[in-house]
Design a protein around this motif. Structure first.
Motif, PDB file in Angstrom:
ATOM      1  N   ASP A  62       1.032  -1.241   0.395  1.00 37.32           N
ATOM      2  CA  ASP A  62       0.033   0.031   0.118  1.00 37.32           C
ATOM      3  C   ASP A  62       0.969   1.307  -0.138  1.00 37.32           C
ATOM      4  N   ASN A  63       1.486   1.232   0.760  1.00 34.40           N
ATOM      5  CA  ASN A  63       2.605   2.489   0.497  1.00 34.40           C
ATOM      6  C   ASN A  63       3.746   2.677  -0.455  1.00 34.40           C
ATOM      7  N   THR A  64       4.192   1.724  -1.042  1.00 34.69           N
ATOM      8  CA  THR A  64       5.098   1.535  -1.381  1.00 34.69           C
ATOM      9  C   THR A  64       4.195   1.989  -2.895  1.00 34.69           C
ATOM     10  N   LEU A  65       2.895   1.612  -3.413  1.00 37.33           N
ATOM     11  CA  LEU A  65       2.006   2.051  -4.233  1.00 37.33           C
ATOM     12  C   LEU A  65       1.388   3.375  -4.496  1.00 37.33           C
ATOM     13  N   THR A  66       1.937   4.205  -2.957  1.00 33.69           N
ATOM     14  CA  THR A  66       1.366   5.380  -2.843  1.00 33.69           C
ATOM     15  C   THR A  66       2.685   6.490  -3.151  1.00 33.69           C
ATOM     16  N   PHE A  67       4.184   6.056  -2.878  1.00 31.82           N
ATOM     17  CA  PHE A  67       4.978   6.901  -2.935  1.00 31.82           C
ATOM     18  C   PHE A  67       5.021   6.613  -4.954  1.00 31.82           C
ATOM     19  N   ALA A  68       4.960   5.370  -5.023  1.00 26.33           N
ATOM     20  CA  ALA A  68       4.970   5.386  -6.828  1.00 26.33           C
ATOM     21  C   ALA A  68       4.634   6.686  -7.209  1.00 26.33           C
ATOM     22  N   ALA A  69       3.090   6.531  -7.015  1.00 24.43           N
ATOM     23  CA  ALA A  69       2.148   7.683  -7.528  1.00 24.43           C
ATOM     24  C   ALA A  69       2.557   9.091  -7.342  1.00 24.43           C
ATOM     25  N   GLY A  81      -7.696   2.205  -3.430  1.00 21.39           N
ATOM     26  CA  GLY A  81      -7.900   0.758  -3.187  1.00 21.39           C
ATOM     27  C   GLY A  81      -6.926  -0.126  -3.417  1.00 21.39           C
ATOM     28  N   PHE A  82      -6.554  -0.740  -3.250  1.00 23.06           N
ATOM     29  CA  PHE A  82      -5.771  -1.985  -3.820  1.00 23.06           C
ATOM     30  C   PHE A  82      -5.994  -3.183  -3.837  1.00 23.06           C
ATOM     31  N   LEU A 126      10.431 -14.218  -4.502  1.00 31.09           N
ATOM     32  CA  LEU A 126       8.730 -12.987  -4.709  1.00 31.09           C
ATOM     33  C   LEU A 126       7.510 -13.652  -3.480  1.00 31.09           C
ATOM     34  N   CYS A 127       7.034 -13.613  -2.907  1.00 32.63           N
ATOM     35  CA  CYS A 127       5.894 -13.490  -2.448  1.00 32.63           C
ATOM     36  C   CYS A 127       4.419 -12.790  -2.112  1.00 32.63           C
ATOM     37  N   ALA A 128       4.117 -11.725  -3.005  1.00 32.22           N
ATOM     38  CA  ALA A 128       3.467 -11.297  -2.879  1.00 32.22           C
ATOM     39  C   ALA A 128       3.006 -10.234  -4.213  1.00 32.22           C
ATOM     40  N   VAL A 129       2.484  -9.515  -5.064  1.00 33.72           N
ATOM     41  CA  VAL A 129       2.238  -8.979  -5.970  1.00 33.72           C
ATOM     42  C   VAL A 129       0.528  -8.219  -5.584  1.00 33.72           C
ATOM     43  N   ALA A 130       1.098  -6.718  -5.616  1.00 36.78           N
ATOM     44  CA  ALA A 130      -0.615  -6.429  -5.498  1.00 36.78           C
ATOM     45  C   ALA A 130      -0.252  -4.721  -6.580  1.00 36.78           C
ATOM     46  N   GLN A 131      -1.492  -4.208  -6.997  1.00 30.50           N
ATOM     47  CA  GLN A 131      -1.715  -3.423  -7.671  1.00 30.50           C
ATOM     48  C   GLN A 131      -3.209  -2.465  -7.432  1.00 30.50           C
ATOM     49  N   GLY A 132      -2.608  -1.730  -7.247  1.00 30.41           N
ATOM     50  CA  GLY A 132      -3.667  -0.313  -7.184  1.00 30.41           C
ATOM     51  C   GLY A 132      -4.074   1.205  -7.313  1.00 30.41           C
ATOM     52  N   THR A 133      -5.602   1.463  -6.839  1.00 31.46           N
ATOM     53  CA  THR A 133      -5.806   2.686  -7.194  1.00 31.46           C
ATOM     54  C   THR A 133      -5.419   3.546  -6.676  1.00 31.46           C
ATOM     55  N   ILE A 134      -4.147   4.879  -7.122  1.00 32.24           N
ATOM     56  CA  ILE A 134      -4.311   6.090  -5.984  1.00 32.24           C
ATOM     57  C   ILE A 134      -4.475   7.492  -5.934  1.00 32.24           C
ATOM     58  N   ALA A 135      -5.846   8.438  -5.619  1.00 33.42           N
ATOM     59  CA  ALA A 135      -6.254   9.094  -5.371  1.00 33.42           C
ATOM     60  C   ALA A 135      -5.556  10.560  -5.562  1.00 33.42           C
ATOM     61  N   VAL A 136      -5.841  10.988  -6.405  1.00 31.70           N
ATOM     62  CA  VAL A 136      -5.152  12.894  -5.991  1.00 31.70           C
ATOM     63  C   VAL A 136      -6.428  13.472  -5.954  1.00 31.70           C
ATOM     64  N   PRO A 137      -7.192  13.894  -4.987  1.00 29.82           N
ATOM     65  CA  PRO A 137      -7.708  14.554  -4.474  1.00 29.82           C
ATOM     66  C   PRO A 137      -7.507  16.549  -4.770  1.00 29.82           C
ATOM     67  N   GLU A 138      -8.913  16.280  -5.100  1.00 33.79           N
ATOM     68  CA  GLU A 138      -8.696  18.169  -5.361  1.00 33.79           C
ATOM     69  C   GLU A 138      -8.322  18.849  -4.327  1.00 33.79           C
TER      70      GLU A 138
END
Length: 143
Positions: A62-69, A81-82, A126-138
């Motif tokens: 979760d945190n790494t998905l958000t940092f990448a975004a 969500g992820f 490799l232990c897990a794979v994740a996909q997430g959607t990161i929102a850019v709030p107004e």
């Protein structure tokens, strides 16, 4: 380098997260479209069978998905969500999560993340794979 992809600035953001400090997470890479977070595996992060708890893997994803975004749209982000698929139990000395942007839009960024366990010899599993959607709030409206 600008603030959007400045590793030192991103590390300060991570340091401002009390839960990340509790886990001992560290941001080791932060570049255009990708980020890598690591944490040392400790006994208090394991579940009853001796493997790293799935919640720790989910946190890392979760945190790494958000940092990448954040490398492509800046720091004002929220996870929308992820999903995570656990492939095998995580064990080793270090947990490493590496995320990359798949597509960045104005209001949503889609990213993928691989979570690996690294053993004492540096071998990654490799232990897990994740996909997430990161929102850019107004931005908040001025009154």
């Amino acid at each position: 380098m600008n603030d959007t992809t400045d590793l030192a600035v991103a590390q300060k953001v991570l340091a401002a997260q009390p839960f990340s400090n509790l886990l001992g997470a560290r941001l080791v890479a932060f570049a255009e479209g990708e980020a890598t977070l690591e944490l040392d595996v400790r006994d208090d992060l394991r579940q009853q069978n001796g493997y790293v708890h799935g919640g720790v893997l989910a946190y890392a994803a979760d945190n790494t998905l958000t940092f990448a975004a954040g490398t492509v749209v800046g720091p004002r982000l929220l996870t929308a969500g992820f999903t995570i698929d656990y492939l095998r139990p995580a064990d080793g000395t270090t947990l490493r999560a590496h995320a990359r942007v798949v597509r960045a839009g104005r209001s949503r960024v889609v990213c993928r993340c691989d979570v690996t366990a690294v053993d004492a010899e540096g071998v990654e599993t490799l232990c897990a794979v994740a996909q997430g959607t990161i929102a850019v709030p107004e931005a908040p409206r001025e009154a």
